[in-house]
Motif scaffolding. Structure first.
Motif, PDB file in Angstrom:
ATOM      1  N   VAL A   5       0.860  -1.170   0.000  1.00 13.54           N
ATOM      2  CA  VAL A   5       0.000   0.000   0.000  1.00 13.54           C
ATOM      3  C   VAL A   5       0.901   1.226   0.000  1.00 13.54           C
ATOM      4  N   GLN A   6       0.662   2.161  -0.924  1.00 13.95           N
ATOM      5  CA  GLN A   6       1.506   3.338  -1.055  1.00 13.95           C
ATOM      6  C   GLN A   6       0.655   4.597  -0.924  1.00 13.95           C
ATOM      7  N   GLY A   7       0.339   4.968   0.289  1.00 12.68           N
ATOM      8  CA  GLY A   7      -0.423   6.189   0.532  1.00 12.68           C
ATOM      9  C   GLY A   7      -1.800   6.118  -0.085  1.00 12.68           C
ATOM     10  N   ASP A   8      -2.149   7.145  -0.846  1.00 13.63           N
ATOM     11  CA  ASP A   8      -3.465   7.230  -1.468  1.00 13.63           C
ATOM     12  C   ASP A   8      -3.528   6.488  -2.800  1.00 13.63           C
TER      13      ASP A   8
END
Length: 170
Positions: A5-8
């Motif tokens: 998962v990379q932020g938004d």
């Protein structure tokens, strides 16, 4: 598969066993690169230089700097060793040699055609590294090259045939 998962941003799906590029590239084999020039005079004699750090003679040339292409290495080293800004001609020879003490990595050797030198009196030696130079008949040049003498005949042949030679020195 794993998900990061990379932020938004939506998750990036990577296959199992994925290795980050910096880790992958750090684990690849590396080699040292050397490039030299086959330079002759009008009589077909081969130019050799005598480095002060070796027992044998060499073609003018040397080791590549970080990120430097072989043809640029050849041009730079020829200028440094004999003081001449010569055009680098076609590739004549590529040799691969395994790691051998004290060298911890394999070596790739490139020999380029340095052409015929019409005015040898223009040579100016790099005194910090080179003690002497000579134009020698190919058989004598081969003897003076010592452990790298076997590269000269294929390079000379490639100059005539216009077909580069590859040699694995394993």
């Amino acid at each position: 598969m794993t998900d990061d998962v990379q932020g938004d941003r939506p998750p990036v799906t990577r296959p199992a066993g994925f290795v980050e590029p910096e880790i992958y590239y750090a684990g690849l084999a590396t080699v040292y690169v050397v490039a030299g020039a086959l330079i002759t005079d009008s009589a077909g004699r081969v130019l050799l230089v005598k480095p002060n750090y070796l027992d044998h003679w060499l073609l003018p040339g040397g080791t590549a700097d970080e990120g430097e292409p072989p043809e640029a290495t050849c041009a730079r080293e020829v200028k440094e060793e004999i003081g001449l800004d010569l055009p680098v001609g076609p590739l004549l020879f590529v040799g691969w040699g395994p790691a051998r003490a004290p060298r911890p990595r394999p070596m790739l050797t490139f020999i380029f055609d340095g052409g015929d030198l019409d005015r040898p009196e223009r040579i100016r030696l790099q005194e910090d590294e080179v003690d002497d130079h000579a134009f020698l008949p190919p058989d004598e040049a081969c003897r003076r090259l010592g452990p790298v003498g076997h590269r000269l005949a294929p390079a000379l042949r490639a100059r005539e045939t216009k077909i580069p030679h590859y040699l694995s020195e394993a």
